[in-house]
Design a protein around this motif. Sequence first.
Motif, mmCIF file in Angstrom:
data_model
loop_
_atom_site.group_PDB
_atom_site.id
_atom_site.type_symbol
_atom_site.label_atom_id
_atom_site.label_comp_id
_atom_site.label_asym_id
_atom_site.label_seq_id
_atom_site.Cartn_x
_atom_site.Cartn_y
_atom_site.Cartn_z
ATOM 1 N N LEU A 549 -16.393 15.677 -37.705
ATOM 2 C CA LEU A 549 -15.162 16.024 -36.991
ATOM 3 C C LEU A 549 -15.468 16.260 -35.520
ATOM 4 C CD1 LEU A 549 -12.113 16.897 -37.097
ATOM 5 C CD2 LEU A 549 -12.962 19.227 -37.480
ATOM 6 N N GLN A 550 -14.659 15.635 -34.658
ATOM 7 C CA GLN A 550 -14.777 15.855 -33.214
ATOM 8 C C GLN A 550 -13.398 16.166 -32.647
ATOM 9 O OE1 GLN A 550 -16.707 11.902 -32.711
ATOM 10 N NE2 GLN A 550 -18.185 12.994 -31.420
ATOM 11 N N GLU A 551 -13.340 17.198 -31.828
ATOM 12 C CA GLU A 551 -12.093 17.574 -31.171
ATOM 13 C C GLU A 551 -12.236 17.284 -29.682
ATOM 14 O OE1 GLU A 551 -10.731 21.535 -32.540
ATOM 15 O OE2 GLU A 551 -12.336 21.344 -34.028
ATOM 16 N N LYS A 552 -11.560 16.238 -29.238
ATOM 17 C CA LYS A 552 -11.667 15.805 -27.851
ATOM 18 C C LYS A 552 -10.344 16.042 -27.123
ATOM 19 C CE LYS A 552 -15.026 12.170 -29.002
ATOM 20 N NZ LYS A 552 -15.356 10.707 -28.862
ATOM 21 N N ALA A 553 -10.390 15.854 -25.819
ATOM 22 C CA ALA A 553 -9.192 16.072 -25.006
ATOM 23 C C ALA A 553 -8.064 15.128 -25.389
ATOM 24 C CB ALA A 553 -9.539 15.897 -23.525
ATOM 25 N N ASP A 554 -8.408 13.920 -25.841
ATOM 26 C CA ASP A 554 -7.372 12.943 -26.175
ATOM 27 C C ASP A 554 -7.022 12.924 -27.658
ATOM 28 O OD1 ASP A 554 -9.801 11.880 -26.982
ATOM 29 O OD2 ASP A 554 -9.177 9.805 -26.617
ATOM 30 N N GLY A 555 -7.551 13.880 -28.441
ATOM 31 C CA GLY A 555 -7.174 13.936 -29.842
ATOM 32 C C GLY A 555 -8.319 14.299 -30.770
ATOM 33 N N ILE A 556 -8.085 14.152 -32.054
ATOM 34 C CA ILE A 556 -9.043 14.526 -33.098
ATOM 35 C C ILE A 556 -9.664 13.256 -33.676
ATOM 36 C CG2 ILE A 556 -9.250 15.575 -35.385
ATOM 37 C CD1 ILE A 556 -6.850 17.387 -34.516
ATOM 38 N N TYR A 557 -10.984 13.278 -33.839
ATOM 39 C CA TYR A 557 -11.710 12.130 -34.369
ATOM 40 C C TYR A 557 -12.428 12.527 -35.652
ATOM 41 C CZ TYR A 557 -10.927 9.672 -29.966
ATOM 42 O OH TYR A 557 -10.342 9.048 -28.884
ATOM 43 N N ASP A 559 -15.171 10.918 -38.342
ATOM 44 C CA ASP A 559 -16.153 9.835 -38.521
ATOM 45 C C ASP A 559 -16.032 8.788 -37.408
ATOM 46 O OD1 ASP A 559 -17.042 11.063 -40.838
ATOM 47 O OD2 ASP A 559 -15.637 9.969 -42.112
ATOM 48 N N GLY A 560 -15.789 9.275 -36.208
ATOM 49 C CA GLY A 560 -15.755 8.403 -35.047
ATOM 50 C C GLY A 560 -14.437 7.706 -34.795
ATOM 51 N N LYS A 561 -13.450 7.897 -35.662
ATOM 52 C CA LYS A 561 -12.152 7.236 -35.500
ATOM 53 C C LYS A 561 -11.065 8.273 -35.221
ATOM 54 C CE LYS A 561 -13.364 3.452 -38.662
ATOM 55 N NZ LYS A 561 -12.981 2.729 -39.910
ATOM 56 N N LYS A 562 -10.209 7.944 -34.278
ATOM 57 C CA LYS A 562 -9.130 8.863 -33.938
ATOM 58 C C LYS A 562 -8.193 9.008 -35.128
ATOM 59 C CE LYS A 562 -5.987 9.964 -30.151
ATOM 60 N NZ LYS A 562 -5.448 9.518 -28.840
ATOM 61 N N ALA A 563 -7.838 10.259 -35.451
ATOM 62 C CA ALA A 563 -7.028 10.517 -36.653
ATOM 63 C C ALA A 563 -5.900 11.479 -36.337
ATOM 64 C CB ALA A 563 -7.901 11.099 -37.763
ATOM 65 N N SER A 564 -4.717 11.145 -36.814
ATOM 66 C CA SER A 564 -3.564 12.034 -36.650
ATOM 67 C C SER A 564 -3.218 12.727 -37.962
ATOM 68 C CB SER A 564 -2.350 11.246 -36.152
ATOM 69 O OG SER A 564 -2.025 10.208 -37.069
ATOM 70 N N THR A 565 -3.780 12.208 -39.074
ATOM 71 C CA THR A 565 -3.556 12.808 -40.400
ATOM 72 C C THR A 565 -4.871 12.859 -41.159
ATOM 73 O OG1 THR A 565 -3.070 10.675 -41.456
ATOM 74 C CG2 THR A 565 -1.198 11.900 -40.514
ATOM 75 N N TYR A 566 -4.855 13.634 -42.244
ATOM 76 C CA TYR A 566 -6.042 13.701 -43.113
ATOM 77 C C TYR A 566 -5.577 13.807 -44.565
ATOM 78 C CZ TYR A 566 -10.453 15.074 -45.190
ATOM 79 O OH TYR A 566 -11.581 15.116 -45.970
ATOM 80 N N THR A 567 -6.244 13.061 -45.448
ATOM 81 C CA THR A 567 -5.940 13.086 -46.879
ATOM 82 C C THR A 567 -7.046 13.837 -47.607
ATOM 83 O OG1 THR A 567 -4.838 10.933 -46.708
ATOM 84 C CG2 THR A 567 -5.432 11.699 -48.922
ATOM 85 N N PHE A 568 -6.683 14.878 -48.329
ATOM 86 C CA PHE A 568 -7.678 15.713 -49.005
ATOM 87 C C PHE A 568 -8.268 14.991 -50.214
ATOM 88 C CE2 PHE A 568 -4.693 18.741 -47.021
ATOM 89 C CZ PHE A 568 -5.581 19.364 -46.151
ATOM 90 N N ALA A 569 -9.586 15.092 -50.357
ATOM 91 C CA ALA A 569 -10.292 14.425 -51.458
ATOM 92 C C ALA A 569 -10.455 15.326 -52.668
ATOM 93 C CB ALA A 569 -11.663 13.950 -50.989
ATOM 94 N N MET A 570 -10.243 16.628 -52.501
ATOM 95 C CA MET A 570 -10.418 17.571 -53.607
ATOM 96 C C MET A 570 -9.257 18.556 -53.665
ATOM 97 S SD MET A 570 -14.449 18.663 -53.916
ATOM 98 C CE MET A 570 -14.669 19.198 -52.222
ATOM 99 N N ASN A 571 -9.138 19.209 -54.811
ATOM 100 C CA ASN A 571 -8.229 20.339 -54.953
ATOM 101 C C ASN A 571 -8.907 21.605 -54.445
ATOM 102 O OD1 ASN A 571 -5.884 19.185 -56.170
ATOM 103 N ND2 ASN A 571 -7.031 18.969 -58.084
ATOM 104 N N TYR A 572 -8.087 22.544 -53.981
ATOM 105 C CA TYR A 572 -8.608 23.813 -53.473
ATOM 106 C C TYR A 572 -7.821 24.974 -54.074
ATOM 107 C CZ TYR A 572 -11.305 21.047 -50.208
ATOM 108 O OH TYR A 572 -12.208 20.150 -49.679
ATOM 109 N N TYR A 573 -8.458 26.153 -54.089
ATOM 110 C CA TYR A 573 -7.862 27.337 -54.706
ATOM 111 C C TYR A 573 -7.989 28.517 -53.756
ATOM 112 C CZ TYR A 573 -8.358 24.328 -58.774
ATOM 113 O OH TYR A 573 -8.289 23.259 -59.637
ATOM 114 N N TRP A 574 -7.048 29.455 -53.895
ATOM 115 C CA TRP A 574 -7.059 30.666 -53.070
ATOM 116 C C TRP A 574 -7.371 31.843 -53.973
ATOM 117 C CZ3 TRP A 574 -6.868 30.690 -47.871
ATOM 118 C CH2 TRP A 574 -6.682 31.910 -47.221
#
Length: 623
Positions: A549-557, A559-574
């Motif tokens: 994950l990289q947080e740059k001035a022009d957005g969030i990257y 694995d080196g690719k600019k991303a506006s969304t993210y899809t979760f690969a696992m379930n999580y619990y609180w």
Amino acid sequence: MNILYYYLFLILIHPIIALWWKSFERIGAKSWHAFVPVYNYYIIFKFGSGKPWWSLLMFIPGIHLVMWMVANLSYIRRFGFFSIGDTLQGIFFPYLILWKIANANDATLPVLAPTNWASPVEAAKRTNSDHVVLFLALPVIGHAVAYILSFRSKRIGKKSAIKEWGDSIVFALVAASIIRTYVFEPFQIPTGSMEKTLLVGDFLFVNKLSYGAKVPVTPLSFPLVHNTIPWINVKSYLTIETANYYRLPGFGNVHRNDVMVFNYPSGDTAIYDPRVPNGLMGHDYHQVVNSEALYYWFQTLNQNHAEAMQILNQRSMATGASFETLILDSLGGEFISNIEFWRQKARIGIASGVTYSRGGMPEAGLNYIKHAGIVYRPVDKRENYIKRCVALPGDEIEIKSSVLYVNGKPAYKAPNQNMAYQVSGESLSESKLNAIGLNVNDGDYIIGQNGVEIVYLTDSKLSELKKMASKTIFTLSLQPQYSDTPGSKPTNSELIHNLDYFPKDLHVNNTTTDFTKFRIPKKGAVVKLTAENIAWYRRIITAYEGHKLQEKADGIYIDGKKASTYTFAMNYYWLMGDNRYNSADSRVWGCVPEDHVVGRASIVWFSKGSSGVRWDRVFNVIK
């Protein structure tokens, strides 16, 4: 190396390297049988030990290498290889002997009948090798047991005590490892975070069949211990063989409000703290980095701001205001603007083997703690924790005035949920608290200058106490969020204290009793990423799901690719502790990924406190 390669080696490659096809006809099998996966091991176990069903154990991760050693050792013994050197080769590198067997014939290396224990000569040939096996199975203790019980009368033809106990211990460890890994595991409550539902000193059984047992990520591990071998404090596992996360089918899924045992999510990087029994590593390394960073910054203040420090100290003494808060509010902007510099300084300091912010041992006159270094823990070897699962994947949580809301409704409140109350009005005597079973040594209340100031109570204990002390006022202790006040501008100290709670970001304001609304990530769910919400997902994206994950001035990257969304690969619990004010839980370190879930806490089978065995808790079902 991935475990699949080990299976490929054991099942397909090993029989070829071992030249089994050249020796199988000598043991009553066909040469081509050596090339039939699984069946070839069936033949080896039948010939070597007379127990062909042991071949099935070869397919249980965590047991497979032990059974491979047993197969090789029992096989070479039928050809007369009994010395200590032969035994060690048979266990760890059998190929030199297996090649000798394959290239010999009945005249030069005959097939022996199973050992005749009635013959002193045959029994003597095995003595040294049997000692080796027993020592490797259970060092020293195994021999002590064997010798103590060797006085028993021997029947003609009965195995020697060393051989008998070596076999028994090996397969007792195999059976116990299978049960502990795949069925249930004992667990002892180490802290008071689940008081009064579960008490320090409770011994539990964790049911791994409830949600399905996890296949070990690190199968090559010393049996019956978790991540550290007791007394010698060394790692109990090797990472030369690893497996991907996989969970076997279980009897059901995680339910809301289950009491769950799980691997500590913040335990990937851990500090080996020698003060904790058996080198247990439960510290949140990432929190320690923040604490150490602040410590190092404080150390520079006297050099750079000596005059300001003196003025702030005088103001603190005059007004009674916290000296630390005054410093942070006045000078903390420097720390905030250079926080990554101080964090890096902290990482270097921790790596050197010393931490300062946690204090030291007063009796030794220290203001630091020497530790045994930093270590990375695989998922299945992170410390086991226990909390109540209050929210499932996709649920929305929020905490307001110490009330937990799940999907907009007040959540289930455990009967023994423990809350903190401030005491005012008529003073509260300790005798009244002791009369209802509360003790200061158990952390049930806090005594200040004016007597009892804070008391931790369940609803039932609160009702009892109100009847006994009708003129005493009990007010729920709260830590409101400054962010709830419209137009509020946080002070430097408030910004810095945001680092104490998930997501440990300077600009996200959460407290023990008030927590911002947050939706628990669910497998396949898509979240829009922004500069404002990325803090909530940093650790999930990087530490748990393995992306860069990289947080740059022009957005969030990602694995080196600019991303506006993210899809979760696992379930999580609180997860949260029932002892709400004394629990390091999801409010501190965030969500628990599904690959960290160990099992459901099912029953208290034993309990012991400072006053002895708590018989009323023995065999209690956990609710």
